[in-house]
Design an enzyme around this catalytic site. Structure first.
Site, short mmCIF file in Angstrom:
data_model
loop_
_atom_site.label_atom_id
_atom_site.label_comp_id
_atom_site.label_asym_id
_atom_site.label_seq_id
_atom_site.Cartn_x
_atom_site.Cartn_y
_atom_site.Cartn_z
N ARG A 27 -46.48 -5.56 17.44
CA ARG A 27 -47.74 -4.95 17.00
C ARG A 27 -47.52 -3.94 15.87
O ARG A 27 -48.24 -2.94 15.77
CB ARG A 27 -48.49 -4.27 18.16
CG ARG A 27 -48.96 -5.22 19.23
CD ARG A 27 -49.96 -4.53 20.17
NE ARG A 27 -50.17 -5.35 21.36
CZ ARG A 27 -50.22 -4.85 22.59
NH1 ARG A 27 -50.04 -3.56 22.79
NH2 ARG A 27 -50.43 -5.64 23.61
N ARG A 31 -53.42 -0.65 14.99
CA ARG A 31 -54.36 0.46 14.99
C ARG A 31 -53.72 1.84 14.84
O ARG A 31 -54.43 2.82 14.64
CB ARG A 31 -55.19 0.43 16.28
CG ARG A 31 -56.15 -0.76 16.33
CD ARG A 31 -56.95 -0.77 17.62
NE ARG A 31 -56.11 -1.10 18.77
CZ ARG A 31 -56.53 -1.07 20.03
NH1 ARG A 31 -57.77 -0.70 20.30
NH2 ARG A 31 -55.73 -1.41 21.01
N ARG A 40 -59.78 -3.23 8.80
CA ARG A 40 -60.58 -3.83 9.87
C ARG A 40 -62.06 -3.48 9.69
O ARG A 40 -62.93 -4.34 9.93
CB ARG A 40 -60.09 -3.35 11.23
CG ARG A 40 -60.94 -3.88 12.38
CD ARG A 40 -60.33 -3.67 13.73
NE ARG A 40 -61.25 -4.02 14.79
CZ ARG A 40 -60.90 -4.22 16.05
NH1 ARG A 40 -59.65 -4.10 16.41
NH2 ARG A 40 -61.79 -4.51 16.96
N ASP A 77 -53.60 -13.47 16.59
CA ASP A 77 -53.80 -13.17 18.00
C ASP A 77 -53.30 -14.36 18.81
O ASP A 77 -53.40 -15.50 18.36
CB ASP A 77 -55.27 -12.91 18.31
CG ASP A 77 -55.46 -12.32 19.69
OD1 ASP A 77 -55.68 -13.11 20.64
OD2 ASP A 77 -55.37 -11.09 19.84
N TYR A 153 -55.31 -16.15 30.47
CA TYR A 153 -56.56 -15.76 29.82
C TYR A 153 -57.62 -16.85 29.96
O TYR A 153 -58.81 -16.56 30.13
CB TYR A 153 -56.30 -15.48 28.34
CG TYR A 153 -55.67 -14.15 28.07
CD1 TYR A 153 -56.42 -12.96 28.10
CD2 TYR A 153 -54.32 -14.04 27.76
CE1 TYR A 153 -55.84 -11.74 27.84
CE2 TYR A 153 -53.73 -12.81 27.50
CZ TYR A 153 -54.49 -11.67 27.54
OH TYR A 153 -53.91 -10.45 27.28
#
Length: 355
Positions: A27, A31, A40, A77, A153
């Site tokens: 990652r 963020r 973003r 992703d 998921y």
């Protein structure tokens, strides 16, 4: 494609001599960087960011402009593949990813098919664009979720704390779960091969939820299908070997099984001891990891101490291979200056272990 200027990461994965331990972070485009948040906002949403090759390229390159990282990783992703299968991916503010149509009945599972790769063209276009923009500075890593992690998921419909839905399926109708996993394995294999053809120079398989399985079931429902993916991967492109990393969070106890899957390197989270893992695999594969991501909230001195501890735990590299990384993804709250300290200490202190 331009010849690589820094191939230390690729050589370390293949247990070849390198002058220092290479470092990148799971990652690393994310963020914790203000420039990521600005991009973003321009994209309008996470999916708007991930599904636009120009935006995906921009955020992939952002950490490399700040930090002397030894590899870039495609910004995307792990849920792009099930989204392309028609499950309806959404990102809900404050809740993360969610599928509109999770796999909850036999008819939906029977209807599941591998996606048309054209529906994932935006990923492959991003890979090609990033390779061009990198201009050989460092290698580019492509990735996917493992068949088991994707299935979690797809059945749960979102992240889970107890995995009740998928474990109910596992214990009540294992035949249906095997059907999902078989489709996923073929889809992931095709997806990763397309990334390699587009220019990915290394591949990482994220088995993020493999560690929630019991011993025996991990081998049957997770590792078996990861091995199916690896068995069909294109391991050479443009005359260069494409090494593969398998990372199972919580999988340290299965290090020998994972190392025998056909991968070139095994990623370890921060609960595993590198020295123990290294003895278990006898340098047959490289190891990646495994600093606790929360260590980056310590002082500069504390961060550097923890880096040296990880390096010392792996020890003299010799015929082994070590890629420094966090034991999981970097926190969105991490101060960027902490990353500077981490990378500087890895590049400086690791040279003593490559004599």
């Amino acid at each position: 494609m331009t010849q690589l200027k820094n191939d230390v990461f690729l050589r370390a994965l293949q247990r070849q001599p390198v002058p220092y331990t290479p470092v990148w972070m799971m990652r690393q485009a994310g963020r914790y960087l203000p420039e990521y948040n600005q991009t973003r906002a321009q994209a309008g949403s996470f999916l708007g960011l991930a599904q636009n090759p120009e935006y995906a390229c921009e955020v992939t390159l952002q950490p490399l402009r700040r930090f002397a990282l030894d590899a870039a990783i495609l910004f995307s992703d792990i849920l792009t593949v099930p989204d392309a299968m028609g499950l309806g991916l959404q990102f809900v503010a404050g809740e993360g990813p969610r599928f509109e149509r999770p796999l909850r009945d036999e008819s939906a599972i029977a209807a599941l098919r591998e996606p048309d790769l054209d529906s994932l063209r935006y990923v492959f276009d991003a890979v090609s664009l990033i390779r061009r923009e990198l201009d050989g500075a460092v290698p580019l890593i492509g990735f996917s979720g493992s068949p088991w992690t994707l299935a979690c998921y797809m059945v749960e419909g979102q992240g889970s704390s107890d995995y009740r839905q998928i474990k109910t399926l596992l214990y009540q109708r294992p035949d249906l779960l095997h059907r999902i996993l078989d489709v996923n394995a073929r889809a992931v294999q095709a997806y990763l091969n397309a990334q390699i053809r587009a220019g990915a120079q290394a591949i990482m398989v994220f088995d993020s939820w493999g560690g929630v399985l019991a011993d025996g079931l991990f081998q049957q429902f997770s590792l078996y299908y990861t091995r199916q993916v690896l068995d069909g991967l294109q391991r050479e492109h443009d005359g260069q070997r494409v090494p593969v990393i398998v990372f199972t969070k919580g999988g340290g106890q299965w290090i020998q099984d994972i190392a025998a899957s056909g991968c070139d390197a095994v990623g370890l989270d921060w609960t595993a001891r590198l020295s123990t893992a290294r003895r278990a695999v006898e340098d047959r594969v490289a190891l990646q990891g495994n600093l606790d991501p929360m260590a980056l909230f310590g002082s500069d001195a504390a961060i550097r101490t923890e880096v040296r501890r990880v390096l010392a735990d792996f020890g003299m590299v010799g015929a082994g291979g070590h890629v420094f990384n966090l034991g999981h993804g970097i926190s969105q709250f991490t101060p960027p200056d902490a990353v500077l300290s981490l990378i500087d200490e890895v590049h400086t202190a690791s040279r003593a272990y490559h004599a």
